[in-house]
Scaffold this motif. Structure first.
Motif, PDB file in Angstrom:
ATOM      1  N   SER A  85       1.342  -1.313   0.110  1.00  0.00           N
ATOM      2  CA  SER A  85       0.169  -0.028   0.264  1.00  0.00           C
ATOM      3  C   SER A  85       0.830   1.157  -0.055  1.00  0.00           C
ATOM      4  N   LEU A  86       1.946   1.225   1.123  1.00  0.00           N
ATOM      5  CA  LEU A  86       2.708   2.516   0.684  1.00  0.00           C
ATOM      6  C   LEU A  86       3.034   2.733  -0.300  1.00  0.00           C
ATOM      7  N   ALA A  87       3.882   0.892  -1.283  1.00  0.00           N
ATOM      8  CA  ALA A  87       4.520   1.498  -2.720  1.00  0.00           C
ATOM      9  C   ALA A  87       3.308   1.798  -3.520  1.00  0.00           C
ATOM     10  N   ILE A  88       2.039   2.088  -3.247  1.00  0.00           N
ATOM     11  CA  ILE A  88       0.967   2.530  -4.439  1.00  0.00           C
ATOM     12  C   ILE A  88       0.524   4.205  -4.106  1.00  0.00           C
ATOM     13  N   GLY A  89       0.756   4.380  -2.935  1.00  0.00           N
ATOM     14  CA  GLY A  89       0.361   5.434  -1.940  1.00  0.00           C
ATOM     15  C   GLY A  89       0.623   5.460  -1.180  1.00  0.00           C
ATOM     16  N   LEU A  90       0.306   6.751   0.037  1.00  0.00           N
ATOM     17  CA  LEU A  90       0.158   7.183   1.245  1.00  0.00           C
ATOM     18  C   LEU A  90      -0.679   7.801   1.783  1.00  0.00           C
ATOM     19  N   GLU A  91      -2.230   7.629   1.084  1.00  0.00           N
ATOM     20  CA  GLU A  91      -3.532   7.250   1.157  1.00  0.00           C
ATOM     21  C   GLU A  91      -3.536   7.098   2.343  1.00  0.00           C
ATOM     22  N   ALA A  92      -2.658   5.698   2.875  1.00  0.00           N
ATOM     23  CA  ALA A  92      -3.657   4.865   3.837  1.00  0.00           C
ATOM     24  C   ALA A  92      -2.857   4.398   5.129  1.00  0.00           C
ATOM     25  N   LEU A  93      -1.748   6.028   4.227  1.00  0.00           N
ATOM     26  CA  LEU A  93      -0.561   5.587   6.439  1.00  0.00           C
ATOM     27  C   LEU A  93      -1.418   5.646   7.186  1.00  0.00           C
ATOM     28  N   PRO A  94      -2.479   6.548   7.570  1.00  0.00           N
ATOM     29  CA  PRO A  94      -3.646   6.245   9.138  1.00  0.00           C
ATOM     30  C   PRO A  94      -3.536   5.025   9.016  1.00  0.00           C
ATOM     31  N   TYR A  95      -4.268   4.039   8.458  1.00  0.00           N
ATOM     32  CA  TYR A  95      -4.754   2.783   8.877  1.00  0.00           C
ATOM     33  C   TYR A  95      -3.858   2.017   8.620  1.00  0.00           C
ATOM     34  N   ILE A  96      -2.901   2.047   8.180  1.00  0.00           N
ATOM     35  CA  ILE A  96      -1.772   1.475   8.195  1.00  0.00           C
ATOM     36  C   ILE A  96      -0.967   1.834  10.088  1.00  0.00           C
ATOM     37  N   ALA A  97      -0.934   3.223  10.061  1.00  0.00           N
ATOM     38  CA  ALA A  97      -0.339   3.188  11.365  1.00  0.00           C
ATOM     39  C   ALA A  97      -0.857   2.214  13.299  1.00  0.00           C
ATOM     40  N   LEU A  98      -2.971   2.898  12.260  1.00  0.00           N
ATOM     41  CA  LEU A  98      -3.798   2.381  13.464  1.00  0.00           C
ATOM     42  C   LEU A  98      -3.432   1.293  13.359  1.00  0.00           C
ATOM     43  N   GLY A  99      -3.489   0.550  12.700  1.00  0.00           N
ATOM     44  CA  GLY A  99      -2.917  -1.566  12.331  1.00  0.00           C
ATOM     45  C   GLY A  99      -2.093  -1.870  13.331  1.00  0.00           C
ATOM     46  N   GLY A 100      -0.729  -0.918  12.844  1.00  0.00           N
ATOM     47  CA  GLY A 100      -0.099  -1.329  13.896  1.00  0.00           C
ATOM     48  C   GLY A 100       0.333  -0.839  15.118  1.00  0.00           C
ATOM     49  N   LEU A 101      -0.840  -0.762  15.446  1.00  0.00           N
ATOM     50  CA  LEU A 101      -0.672   0.292  16.805  1.00  0.00           C
ATOM     51  C   LEU A 101      -1.659  -0.936  17.898  1.00  0.00           C
ATOM     52  N   PHE A 102      -2.532  -0.828  17.208  1.00  0.00           N
ATOM     53  CA  PHE A 102      -3.876  -2.576  17.142  1.00  0.00           C
ATOM     54  C   PHE A 102      -2.776  -3.099  17.476  1.00  0.00           C
ATOM     55  N   LEU A 103      -2.051  -3.745  16.451  1.00  0.00           N
ATOM     56  CA  LEU A 103      -0.865  -4.909  17.420  1.00  0.00           C
ATOM     57  C   LEU A 103      -0.126  -4.919  18.029  1.00  0.00           C
ATOM     58  N   VAL A 104       0.561  -3.792  18.508  1.00  0.00           N
ATOM     59  CA  VAL A 104       1.053  -3.144  19.696  1.00  0.00           C
ATOM     60  C   VAL A 104       0.526  -3.205  20.849  1.00  0.00           C
ATOM     61  N   GLY A 105      -0.762  -2.909  21.074  1.00  0.00           N
ATOM     62  CA  GLY A 105      -1.172  -2.755  22.780  1.00  0.00           C
ATOM     63  C   GLY A 105      -1.992  -4.275  22.705  1.00  0.00           C
TER      64      GLY A 105
END
Length: 326
Positions: A85-105
């Motif tokens: 998704s990042l290679a395609i474009g950065l629009e989904a960056l907030p969703y990726i960040a939240l997904g990572g935070l969910f896994l960390v939490g």
């Protein structure tokens, strides 16, 4: 003409499999039906729509399904989809960040049982590096762009991978949730501090080099960049086909995430829906990815409604199977 329809077929398959795993075949069919009736989804997959948003929807949706499932292999796949998704474009960056935070939490709260998914996601993010190298001329590898995959965002991907490895290596020594939270916060703080120190231009948004003339007379006139209030002021009522259903789905997912055996499914759905509600209030394009998660909520909710109201089934819902005799 065929490419977007093939992508939509793949999206419907992902919807069906993701809902069937948790709620059974009827809810899965209803979820696919909801996908075919959600205008915000259809507009991204209609014939002729050769665009980056539909691919990002598939990547973000796949990431969410991997988070719901958990485990090392789904984590690896989810991290790889995030890198794609990042290679395609950065629009989904907030969703990726939240997904990572969910896994960390999840790791902070549950400890070792949640570690494989967190570690897999971090390792999968490293796929951003070969994707970047494959699509970027070697002479530009050291050039920073705030609106495309480049050193600033590779820094975050590398930091995410390193954080997962550090947490996995020290997991046995962290007996409490507080200790795990402290380590995760330290790693995250160092990562963000390094980003701000190395790439300060990107703290101001994705287009730091855009001149005020271009920003005012082009960027702010594009419908994708318009806020909800602007659509309503212009009486462009087509916005009502996009935004309200997103709010309803996000609220329903949040309520269902608080109780029941499938809280993780609805919690992840809410996690990916609410950014669209917030971002879409300020920019229409903020809802493009989030609206794809409406079927994850609609299918199970409609299925439960049918199960809870037997009088809606049979002849009262579908009509008599044949004409009554005169």
């Amino acid at each position: 003409m065929l490419w977007p329809l093939l992508l939509f077929g793949l999206f419907c398959l992902m919807v069906h499999r993701g809902v069937r795993r948790s709620f059974g075949p009827r809810a899965a069919v209803l979820a696919v039906f909801a996908a075919t009736q959600t205008f915000g989804i259809l507009v991204q997959f209609h014939a002729g729509r050769v665009d980056h948003h539909n691919l990002q929807i598939l990547a973000a949706f796949g990431l969410a399904l991997c988070i719901v499932r958990g485990g090392l292999r789904p984590g690896l796949v989810g991290g790889g989809l995030a890198a794609l998704s990042l290679a395609i474009g950065l629009e989904a960056l907030p969703y990726i960040a939240l997904g990572g935070l969910f896994l960390v939490g999840d790791w902070v709260l549950r400890g070792r049982s949640a570690l494989p998914a967190f570690l897999g996601f971090g390792l999968g993010l490293s796929a951003a590096f070969p994707l970047f190298a494959a699509q970027t001329a070697p002479g530009l590898w050291g050039t920073s762009y705030c609106d495309a995959l480049s050193p600033p965002w590779l820094w975050l991907a590398a930091g995410g991978c390193a954080t997962a490895l550090v947490c996995a290596g020290l997991d046995r020594r962290l007996a409490t949730a507080g200790a795990r939270l402290g380590l995760a916060a330290l790693c995250g703080g160092l990562l963000l501090a390094g980003f701000g120190a190395l790439f300060p231009a990107c703290l101001g948004g994705p287009f730091p080099g855009m001149t005020p003339l271009v920003r005012e007379h082009w960027l702010h006139t594009v419908n994708e960049m318009a806020p909800l209030s602007k659509f309503l002021a212009r009486r462009q009522w087509e916005i009502l086909a996009f935004y309200p259903i997103l709010v309803v789905a996000a609220a329903a997912a949040s309520g269902l995430a608080l109780r029941g055996p499938e809280r993780r499914h609805f919690g992840v759905a809410a996690l990916f829906l609410w950014p669209g509600v917030v971002l879409g209030f300020f920019q229409l394009r903020g809802i493009y990815v989030a609206v794809a998660f409406v079927p994850l909520v609609a299918g199970p909710v409609i299925d439960r409604a049918l199960a809870a109201a037997p009088s809606l089934r049979g002849a009262r819902l579908w009509g008599p199977s044949r004409s009554a005799p005169a």
